[in-house]
Design a protein around this motif. Sequence first.
Motif, PDB file in Angstrom:
ATOM      1  N   ILE A   9       0.869  -1.174   0.000  1.00 56.12           N
ATOM      2  CA  ILE A   9       0.000   0.000   0.000  1.00 56.12           C
ATOM      3  C   ILE A   9       0.904   1.221   0.000  1.00 56.12           C
ATOM      4  N   GLY A  10       0.671   2.128  -0.931  1.00 58.27           N
ATOM      5  CA  GLY A  10       1.470   3.348  -1.023  1.00 58.27           C
ATOM      6  C   GLY A  10       0.684   4.551  -0.559  1.00 58.27           C
ATOM      7  N   LEU A  11       1.311   5.376   0.276  1.00 56.70           N
ATOM      8  CA  LEU A  11       0.694   6.604   0.774  1.00 56.70           C
ATOM      9  C   LEU A  11       1.638   7.769   0.496  1.00 56.70           C
ATOM     10  N   LYS A  35      -1.239  -7.604   5.992  1.00 53.93           N
ATOM     11  CA  LYS A  35       0.064  -8.197   5.692  1.00 53.93           C
ATOM     12  C   LYS A  35       0.812  -7.352   4.663  1.00 53.93           C
ATOM     13  N   ALA A  36       0.124  -6.370   4.099  1.00 54.58           N
ATOM     14  CA  ALA A  36       0.714  -5.523   3.064  1.00 54.58           C
ATOM     15  C   ALA A  36       1.852  -4.682   3.633  1.00 54.58           C
ATOM     16  N   LYS A  37       2.885  -4.520   2.837  1.00 53.99           N
ATOM     17  CA  LYS A  37       3.963  -3.599   3.183  1.00 53.99           C
ATOM     18  C   LYS A  37       3.454  -2.187   2.914  1.00 53.99           C
ATOM     19  N   ILE A  38       3.756  -1.263   3.821  1.00 52.63           N
ATOM     20  CA  ILE A  38       3.283   0.112   3.675  1.00 52.63           C
ATOM     21  C   ILE A  38       4.458   0.993   3.273  1.00 52.63           C
ATOM     22  N   GLN A  71      10.672  -4.887  -6.349  1.00 47.10           N
ATOM     23  CA  GLN A  71      11.442  -5.791  -5.491  1.00 47.10           C
ATOM     24  C   GLN A  71      10.521  -6.559  -4.527  1.00 47.10           C
ATOM     25  N   ILE A  72       9.572  -5.847  -3.944  1.00 45.40           N
ATOM     26  CA  ILE A  72       8.632  -6.487  -3.005  1.00 45.40           C
ATOM     27  C   ILE A  72       7.817  -7.550  -3.712  1.00 45.40           C
TER      28      ILE A  72
END
Length: 76
Positions: A9-11, A35-38, A71-72
């Motif tokens: 998730i991008g903010l 579980k998402a990378k922020i 990469q993620i």
Amino acid sequence: DIKYKPIAIGLSALMTTTVVSMENTIKELRKNNTKAKILVGGAVLTEEIAKGINADYYTKDALSFVNLLEQICQQK
């Protein structure tokens, strides 16, 4: 129940007043056990602020965001 299960998730924050909303959003996501990378970035953010609001990653610009996201996704 969470309907979508994103990998990341991008903010983005363009004004200092947005950082508080960003922090609250991250708190809610963590509370819901995402579980998402922020990933966070934007004109007013620094790596220190990103750590302070409990983001997983800081990116300085859109290209860095895309490269990191790539990469993620490869790790999944």
